[in-house]
Design a protein around this motif. Structure first.
Motif, PDB file in Angstrom:
ATOM      1  N   ASP A 667       0.827  -1.056   0.097  1.00  0.00           N
ATOM      2  CA  ASP A 667       0.092  -0.090  -0.097  1.00  0.00           C
ATOM      3  C   ASP A 667       0.786   1.175   0.129  1.00  0.00           C
ATOM      4  O   ASP A 667       0.347   2.235  -0.104  1.00  0.00           O
ATOM      5  N   GLY A 668       2.083   1.171  -0.250  1.00  0.00           N
ATOM      6  CA  GLY A 668       3.066   2.213   0.060  1.00  0.00           C
ATOM      7  C   GLY A 668       3.563   3.003   1.172  1.00  0.00           C
ATOM      8  O   GLY A 668       3.982   4.108   1.474  1.00  0.00           O
ATOM      9  N   ASN A 669       3.106   2.112   2.459  1.00  0.00           N
ATOM     10  CA  ASN A 669       3.369   2.832   3.593  1.00  0.00           C
ATOM     11  C   ASN A 669       4.431   2.061   4.465  1.00  0.00           C
ATOM     12  O   ASN A 669       4.893   0.778   4.151  1.00  0.00           O
ATOM     13  N   LEU A 670       5.049   2.970   5.210  1.00  0.00           N
ATOM     14  CA  LEU A 670       5.888   2.193   6.195  1.00  0.00           C
ATOM     15  C   LEU A 670       5.262   2.378   7.557  1.00  0.00           C
ATOM     16  O   LEU A 670       5.006   3.079   8.060  1.00  0.00           O
ATOM     17  N   TRP A 671       4.971   1.161   8.095  1.00  0.00           N
ATOM     18  CA  TRP A 671       4.231   1.013   9.199  1.00  0.00           C
ATOM     19  C   TRP A 671       5.128   0.563  10.565  1.00  0.00           C
ATOM     20  O   TRP A 671       6.134  -0.125  10.300  1.00  0.00           O
ATOM     21  N   SER A 672       4.454   0.890  11.765  1.00  0.00           N
ATOM     22  CA  SER A 672       5.113   0.497  12.880  1.00  0.00           C
ATOM     23  C   SER A 672       3.933   0.297  14.268  1.00  0.00           C
ATOM     24  O   SER A 672       3.153   0.875  13.889  1.00  0.00           O
ATOM     25  N   TRP A 673       4.409  -1.028  14.716  1.00  0.00           N
ATOM     26  CA  TRP A 673       3.468  -1.252  15.578  1.00  0.00           C
ATOM     27  C   TRP A 673       3.642  -1.515  17.148  1.00  0.00           C
ATOM     28  O   TRP A 673       5.055  -1.741  17.203  1.00  0.00           O
ATOM     29  N   ASP A 674       3.407  -1.237  18.203  1.00  0.00           N
ATOM     30  CA  ASP A 674       3.744  -1.736  19.418  1.00  0.00           C
ATOM     31  C   ASP A 674       3.951  -3.434  19.562  1.00  0.00           C
ATOM     32  O   ASP A 674       2.925  -4.012  19.184  1.00  0.00           O
ATOM     33  N   ALA A 675       5.104  -4.044  19.687  1.00  0.00           N
ATOM     34  CA  ALA A 675       5.050  -5.324  19.652  1.00  0.00           C
ATOM     35  C   ALA A 675       4.431  -6.050  20.411  1.00  0.00           C
ATOM     36  O   ALA A 675       4.274  -7.315  20.073  1.00  0.00           O
ATOM     37  N   ALA A 676       4.084  -5.525  21.654  1.00  0.00           N
ATOM     38  CA  ALA A 676       3.381  -6.395  22.682  1.00  0.00           C
ATOM     39  C   ALA A 676       1.777  -6.305  22.368  1.00  0.00           C
ATOM     40  O   ALA A 676       1.108  -7.463  22.515  1.00  0.00           O
ATOM     41  N   THR A 677       1.350  -5.327  21.898  1.00  0.00           N
ATOM     42  CA  THR A 677      -0.045  -5.175  21.690  1.00  0.00           C
ATOM     43  C   THR A 677      -0.872  -5.147  20.181  1.00  0.00           C
ATOM     44  O   THR A 677      -1.943  -5.293  20.190  1.00  0.00           O
ATOM     45  N   GLY A 678       0.038  -4.782  19.548  1.00  0.00           N
ATOM     46  CA  GLY A 678      -0.363  -4.502  17.930  1.00  0.00           C
ATOM     47  C   GLY A 678      -0.870  -3.153  17.787  1.00  0.00           C
ATOM     48  O   GLY A 678      -1.451  -3.218  16.622  1.00  0.00           O
ATOM     49  N   ALA A 679      -0.801  -2.332  18.699  1.00  0.00           N
ATOM     50  CA  ALA A 679      -1.421  -0.998  18.182  1.00  0.00           C
ATOM     51  C   ALA A 679      -0.452  -0.251  17.311  1.00  0.00           C
ATOM     52  O   ALA A 679       0.891  -0.235  17.536  1.00  0.00           O
ATOM     53  N   VAL A 680      -1.128   0.383  16.323  1.00  0.00           N
ATOM     54  CA  VAL A 680      -0.218   1.189  15.401  1.00  0.00           C
ATOM     55  C   VAL A 680       0.193   2.367  16.158  1.00  0.00           C
ATOM     56  O   VAL A 680      -0.393   3.275  16.611  1.00  0.00           O
ATOM     57  N   LEU A 681       1.669   2.557  15.888  1.00  0.00           N
ATOM     58  CA  LEU A 681       2.421   3.593  16.293  1.00  0.00           C
ATOM     59  C   LEU A 681       2.431   4.978  15.319  1.00  0.00           C
ATOM     60  O   LEU A 681       2.632   5.930  15.640  1.00  0.00           O
ATOM     61  N   GLN A 682       2.689   4.240  14.087  1.00  0.00           N
ATOM     62  CA  GLN A 682       3.049   5.446  13.262  1.00  0.00           C
ATOM     63  C   GLN A 682       2.682   4.608  11.791  1.00  0.00           C
ATOM     64  O   GLN A 682       3.015   3.570  11.415  1.00  0.00           O
ATOM     65  N   THR A 683       2.290   5.733  10.468  1.00  0.00           N
ATOM     66  CA  THR A 683       2.090   5.110   9.415  1.00  0.00           C
ATOM     67  C   THR A 683       2.779   6.134   8.602  1.00  0.00           C
ATOM     68  O   THR A 683       2.291   7.390   8.538  1.00  0.00           O
ATOM     69  N   LEU A 684       3.816   5.804   7.591  1.00  0.00           N
ATOM     70  CA  LEU A 684       4.522   6.965   6.791  1.00  0.00           C
ATOM     71  C   LEU A 684       4.392   6.599   5.278  1.00  0.00           C
ATOM     72  O   LEU A 684       4.658   5.416   5.104  1.00  0.00           O
ATOM     73  N   GLN A 685       3.875   7.519   4.666  1.00  0.00           N
ATOM     74  CA  GLN A 685       3.562   7.279   2.954  1.00  0.00           C
ATOM     75  C   GLN A 685       5.122   7.189   2.403  1.00  0.00           C
ATOM     76  O   GLN A 685       6.079   8.179   2.678  1.00  0.00           O
ATOM     77  N   LEU A 686       5.295   6.106   1.515  1.00  0.00           N
ATOM     78  CA  LEU A 686       6.698   6.002   0.926  1.00  0.00           C
ATOM     79  C   LEU A 686       6.534   6.267  -0.460  1.00  0.00           C
ATOM     80  O   LEU A 686       7.147   7.174  -1.371  1.00  0.00           O
ATOM     81  N   SER A 687       5.517   5.768  -1.206  1.00  0.00           N
ATOM     82  CA  SER A 687       5.022   5.685  -2.851  1.00  0.00           C
ATOM     83  C   SER A 687       3.635   5.241  -2.781  1.00  0.00           C
ATOM     84  O   SER A 687       3.249   4.191  -2.302  1.00  0.00           O
ATOM     85  N   SER A 688       2.953   5.967  -3.766  1.00  0.00           N
ATOM     86  CA  SER A 688       1.666   5.575  -4.035  1.00  0.00           C
ATOM     87  C   SER A 688       1.584   4.197  -4.891  1.00  0.00           C
ATOM     88  O   SER A 688       0.654   3.463  -4.827  1.00  0.00           O
ATOM     89  N   ARG A 689       2.715   3.823  -5.280  1.00  0.00           N
ATOM     90  CA  ARG A 689       2.973   2.521  -6.179  1.00  0.00           C
ATOM     91  C   ARG A 689       3.309   1.457  -5.184  1.00  0.00           C
ATOM     92  O   ARG A 689       3.504   0.275  -5.794  1.00  0.00           O
ATOM     93  N   GLY A 690       3.566   1.760  -3.963  1.00  0.00           N
ATOM     94  CA  GLY A 690       3.888   0.801  -2.981  1.00  0.00           C
ATOM     95  C   GLY A 690       4.932   0.592  -2.538  1.00  0.00           C
ATOM     96  O   GLY A 690       6.099   1.237  -3.401  1.00  0.00           O
ATOM     97  N   SER A 691       5.636  -0.476  -1.701  1.00  0.00           N
ATOM     98  CA  SER A 691       6.970  -0.759  -1.258  1.00  0.00           C
ATOM     99  C   SER A 691       7.026  -2.275  -1.065  1.00  0.00           C
ATOM    100  O   SER A 691       6.387  -2.621  -0.552  1.00  0.00           O
ATOM    101  N   ASN A 692       7.920  -2.750  -1.924  1.00  0.00           N
ATOM    102  CA  ASN A 692       8.376  -4.272  -1.817  1.00  0.00           C
ATOM    103  C   ASN A 692       9.787  -4.218  -1.434  1.00  0.00           C
ATOM    104  O   ASN A 692      10.569  -5.110  -1.901  1.00  0.00           O
ATOM    105  N   SER A 693      10.492  -3.349  -0.511  1.00  0.00           N
ATOM    106  CA  SER A 693      11.756  -3.330  -0.252  1.00  0.00           C
ATOM    107  C   SER A 693      11.816  -3.530   1.368  1.00  0.00           C
ATOM    108  O   SER A 693      11.081  -2.929   1.906  1.00  0.00           O
ATOM    109  N   SER A 694      12.591  -4.280   1.759  1.00  0.00           N
ATOM    110  CA  SER A 694      12.557  -4.481   3.674  1.00  0.00           C
ATOM    111  C   SER A 694      13.316  -3.387   3.996  1.00  0.00           C
ATOM    112  O   SER A 694      14.321  -2.774   3.347  1.00  0.00           O
ATOM    113  N   VAL A 695      12.821  -3.065   5.196  1.00  0.00           N
ATOM    114  CA  VAL A 695      13.507  -2.029   6.120  1.00  0.00           C
ATOM    115  C   VAL A 695      14.898  -2.259   6.786  1.00  0.00           C
ATOM    116  O   VAL A 695      15.010  -3.524   7.043  1.00  0.00           O
TER     117      VAL A 695
END
Length: 735
Positions: A667-695
């Motif tokens: 979906d073109g986002n860089l996501w981050s979650w709280d590892a214990a709860t799964g709560a979304v901490l941040q969503t950052l847009q990378l590209s409208s075409r998506g991302s298929n490259s590992s962080v």
């Protein structure tokens, strides 16, 4: 077992566990259908054939029923309510009574055991009346083997001789109702005087009293084996200089006669090795005076437990690997040997950067230095050369980002600013390129080369991009290399994808160390841990090889396609497959520990992360368009939490730091979650075409590529901030 027909006019049974042939039965024509199974029998037909009833125990044809069509049948038999239904090639439909009037079934139909002299070997067989005509008594007749070893028949307690219940002079099972069974114990007595390798095939025939033409034969193979030895298991120890490894092992005399097993340990670096008895205190001695410690005389088919102790020198340098091989050999036949290994790794502290795919050679995906979120965008740099950055990952070493693109280019960027330091073109344009690995100032990476005829491993100077050496695998036609190179134990490990090869090359010279032939293409990987190399292939198999020799140690099937590099953490291999299941296996043995529930429709080029008691895995959701991030319990594989990302299918590997999980998605986002709860901490847009490259995470930054061909740099709190230090007084004199 697995049962099927072939166009070679046979029906076949294979062992479902290991695929070995159990039996093969010829029929009158090519088989163009699948058989049906019921009540211990296989029902099948073929071209120009009748309907066959085949005993699944031994493949014998128990019955045949004619069809009207002279060309037989290619219809699938159906079994229901005791009937077999079938259509022939002329459109006639038949109903056959599925059971036999008289029949006997033996389970198992054949058995084998090893033995020592002057011993009684006990077998047990279940005899079942599968005829529908009513009660039946099955007489048991013994046929001795070539050596004439005595055979006795007993009731299920193994003590009471099998009686003759119908007074016909032959011991029998007693009357068995339809569907009833009886256990019969068969004892074969091995004489005192035998020779190594003697084998006796004893037979017991169970014959129906209702119909003497109906019988089954139990085959019993008893062997006094030739001299042989085994030793193991393999062991791995992550230690520090001055430590001592103590590896328990079992030494077995696999021969049927007494033997002394000689033990010869050798450390690759000449470290001191001592072999003790099972108490770990009493050293083994040289009982036969040949200069080697040994087990003393072991009776046939017995095992002695030992402890292999290895002293690591106090001055041994970090980041080195030693393998001690313990060779066990038979004194009776010195050509009979076996070897087990103890691998000791003096590991340096984990890197605070990201020098290999998924951080390290184990593909752990965890940066050990705690960073503080949230992330702040810092820079975006185009490096794709007109192509997306996809199915690859960047690495961080020496505060520099290294990444490849399908343009056949590798780029070096300043981590703090994104400034391109150098770019070099080595590969064919338009082809997927591998993820680099950095070690001792050298980059190792794979490209498609030779006008799309080869996959090549290149060693490149980190500072300048200058080529040091190149190794080519000429596979004929190459269009991609997903290989995530691993550097460990002085070697570089890589694969050539659809060339079906896994390689080890010397990291300094590029000289070949070993080559392993895979049965199918390998995508991401390989992975290194504990003196072992792990690789996956598109058949869904995981292979574990000795990292020094390339010898296969074990193989395990996941049951579906695997495109991800396995992750090894805590001696456990974790990998997801195309059924969406994550598997956990013992790294030393390949034994399954657990399988998770499906975490999505499929796991594609996504290596798990293991941290904080969880296994984190990204996947395609069940609509094959969206994505799922799942946290599993590391001990059980059960789902702890799961997050759904609309349009965010996952084709990358997650990263972990300081209680936070990071992942880029389609979906073109860089996501981050709280590892214990799964709560979304941040969503950052990378590209409208998506991302298929590992962080990649390192030095206070997160970097990731996208489908626009751009690398994106984000800083954690405090990264890249210039700080001024004031010293007061500015100078002073120290006496």
């Amino acid at each position: 077992n697995i049962y099927f027909g072939t166009f070679a006019s046979t029906y076949v049974a294979l062992d479902a566990t290991d695929g070995t042939l159990v039996w093969q039965t010829s029929v009158a024509g090519p088989v163009g259908t699948a058989p049906a199974y019921a009540n211990g029998f296989l029902y099948g037909t073929c071209w120009f054939c009748p309907l066959y009833t085949i005993d699944t125990a031994d493949g014998s044809i128990a019955d045949q029923d004619s069809l009207v069509s002279s060309s037989g049948s290619t219809s699938f038999p159906a079994v229901s309510d005791g009937w077999v239904w079938l259509e022939d090639n002329d459109g006639n439909i038949f109903g056959f009574l599925g059971q036999l009037p008289v029949g006997v079934l033996l389970k198992p139909s054949s058995q084998a055991q090893d033995s020592v002299p002057d011993n009684t070997v006990t077998y047990s067989v279940n005899v079942k009346n599968v005829g529908i005509s009513g009660p039946d008594t099955f007489d048991a007749t013994i046929t001795a083997g070539a050596h004439g070893w005595a055979v006795g028949l007993y009731e299920s307690d193994g003590v009471t001789p099998l009686p003759d219940t119908d007074s016909d002079g032959i011991p029998d099972t007693g009357s068995l109702a339809t569907g009833a069974s009886a256990d019969v114990v068969i004892k074969v007595t091995v004489p005192v005087t035998v020779s190594p390798g003697d084998t006796e095939l004893s037979k017991v025939t169970f014959t129906s009293s209702n119909d003497l033409s109906r019988f089954k034969v139990e085959k019993l193979t008893t062997t006094v084996p030739l001299p042989g030895v085994s030793i193991g298991p393999r062991a791995y120890f992550p230690l520090q200089p001055g430590d001592t490894a103590a590896a328990p092992m079992d030494v077995r005399n696999k021969g049927g006669l007494p033997d002394t097993i000689e033990l010869a340990p050798t450390s690759g670096h000449g470290w001191t090795v001592t072999i003790y008895q099972a108490d770990g205190v009493t050293p083994l001695t040289d009982t036969d005076g040949d200069g080697l410690v040994d087990t003393g005389q072991l009776p046939g088919l017995t095992t002695l437990s030992i402890v292999v102790s290895i002293q690591v020198p106090a001055d041994a340098p970090l980041d080195m690997v030693d393998r001690t091989d313990v060779v066990a050999s038979s004194a009776v036949d010195p050509n009979q040997t076996a070897t087990s290994s103890v691998v000791i790794e003096l590991a340096a502290p984990p890197s605070k950067e990201w020098p290999q795919f998924h951080h390290d050679r184990e593909r752990g995906g965890v940066n050990p230095e705690p960073f503080q979120g949230p992330l702040t965008p810092q820079w975006t740099t185009s490096v794709g050369g007109g192509f997306p950055i996809q199915w690859t990952g960047s690495i961080i070493d020496g505060h520099v980002v290294f990444v490849t693109s399908p343009a056949g280019v590798i780029s070096a960027l300043d981590l703090g600013t994104g400034t391109i330091l150098w770019q070099k073109s080595f590969g064919a344009g338009g082809d997927i390129s591998g993820t680099p690995a950095a070690s001792n100032g050298i980059l190792y990476v794979t490209f498609v080369t030779g006008s799309n005829s080869a996959v090549s491993l290149l060693a490149i100077d980190e500072a300048t991009g200058a080529l040091k050496w190149q190794v080519d695998s000429n596979i004929g036609f190459a269009f991609s290399t997903f290989s995530t190179v691993a550097v460990a134990a002085g070697n570089v490990y890589w694969d050539d994808g659809f060339g079906f090869h896994l390689f080890a090359n010397d990291a300094t010279t590029g000289a070949p160390v070993w080559t392993f032939n895979l049965p199918a293409a390998s995508f991401q990987g390989p992975t290194y841990w504990g003196g072992m190399v792990f690789a996956s292939d598109l058949n869904g198999d995981i292979y574990a090889l000795d990292a020094f020799t390339g010898t296969q140690l074990w193989q395990a099937s996941m049951g579906n396609t695997v495109t991800s590099a396995p992750t090894v953490a805590g001696g456990v291999v974790y990998v997801g497959d195309y059924s969406g299941v994550v598997h956990a296996l013992d790294a030393l043995t390949g034994q399954k520990i657990w399988d998770s529930p499906a975490v999505g429709a499929l796991v594609d080029v996504s290596s798990p992360v293991v941290a904080g008691g969880y296994v984190f895995e990204g996947s395609f959701a069940f609509d094959f368009f969206s994505g799922l991030m799942t946290a599993l319990d590391v001990n059980t594989g059960q789902v702890v939490w799961q997050y759904f990302m609309p349009a965010g299918a996952v084709g990358t590997s997650a990263a972990y730091n300081n209680g936070t999980v990071f992942l880029s998605t389609w979906d073109g986002n860089l996501w981050s979650w709280d590892a214990a709860t799964g709560a979304v901490l941040q969503t950052l847009q990378l590209s409208s075409r998506g991302s298929n490259s590992s962080v990649a995470l390192g030095d206070g930054y997160a970097v990731v590529g996208d489908q626009d061909g751009e690398m994106n740099g984000f800083s954690f709190v405090g990264a890249g901030v210039a700080a001024r230090v004031v010293v007061n007084p500015a100078s002073t004199d120290v006496a």
